[in-house]
Design an enzyme around this catalytic site. Structure first.
Site, PDB file in Angstrom:
ATOM      1  N   GLY A 137      27.378-114.108  48.696  1.00  0.00           N
ATOM      2  CA  GLY A 137      27.039-113.352  48.001  1.00  0.00           C
ATOM      3  C   GLY A 137      26.120-112.328  48.311  1.00  0.00           C
ATOM      4  CB  CYS A 138      22.552-110.372  49.702  1.00  0.00           C
ATOM      5  SG  CYS A 138      21.936-108.763  50.333  1.00  0.00           S
TER       6      CYS A 138
END
Length: 236
Positions: A73-74
């Site tokens: 993810g981020c």
């Protein structure tokens, strides 16, 4: 087509991996890598070869240190998790698994580079072994979500683990199988994590992200964190 239909159609397109021959052209010049980790004070890049090139874009760190590239993810939030782990020597955020040379963040966000937001983790296996790091990795995001993490949708948010050695690749696969048993017991889905040697992931390189993304959450403590974790605990 309504605006809502257009929104979901655009989201769907961002979940399709671009082919190598359709990726953005990128550039020959590299993004400048900061000399030291803002939090740890250690180099974020290893030594170059005699010809000035860097193995996999990363370089060579001191003997006794091991590196792996993880995506969940981020990259802001994933990097923050790992720089706090005892035994981690350095971390850096960047782009891996794609085809566009020296991509920018904005290009990666188009889903036309093939890269995922990734974190380089360099660690001392005498303090924490790879299985210990991967335990944190599996628990800190949702590896069953394909081409997304929570509300972050697109190929840049896909889960991935890119190993630099055959031995480490075997450890990644073994821990994935172990965590899958826990997911099964909890009624969760199947791991969709892209598990490959870094050399076989896209063009085989880790590209460092722009300076303002490095240790972003140390610079912006109230910044965005995306941890779409399953809540399942790694066995053992």
């Amino acid at each position: 087509m309504s605006w809502l239909d257009q929104f979901f159609a655009a989201g769907s397109r961002k979940q399709d991996l671009v082919a190598a021959d359709a990726a953005l052209p990128g550039r020959t010049s590299e993004i400048t890598v900061p000399g030291e980790h803002l939090v740890l004070g250690t180099p974020m890049r290893g030594r170059p070869e005699s010809d000035g090139t860097y193995v996999h874009g990363i370089g060579r760190f001191d003997a006794g240190l091991t590196a792996i590239v993880l995506a969940g993810g981020c990259f802001w939030g994933i990097e923050e998790i790992f720089w706090q782990v005892p035994g981690v020597y350095t971390t850096a955020v960047g782009y891996a698994g794609g085809y566009t040379p020296n991509p920018t963040y904005e290009e990666t966000c188009t889903a036309r580079t093939g890269h995922t937001e990734a974190t380089l983790v360099v660690f001392d296996p005498a303090v924490i072994d790879l299985e210990g790091l991967l335990r944190i990795f599996w628990e800190s995001h949702d590896p069953t979500q394909e081409m997304r993490q929570g509300n972050d949708i697109g190929t840049q948010y896909r889960s991935a683990a890119y190993a630099l050695t055959d031995e480490d690749l075997a450890t990644v696969r073994a821990t994935a199988a172990t965590f899958q048993t826990a997911l099964d017991a909890a009624g969760e889905g199947t791991i969709a994590t892209e598990i490959k040697p870094l050399a076989e992931a896209g063009d085989g390189r880790f590209y460092y992200a722009e300076d303002h993304h490095q240790q972003y959450l140390a610079k912006n403590p109230h910044g965005y964190r995306c941890h779409a974790a399953t809540g399942v605990v790694y066995p053992g």
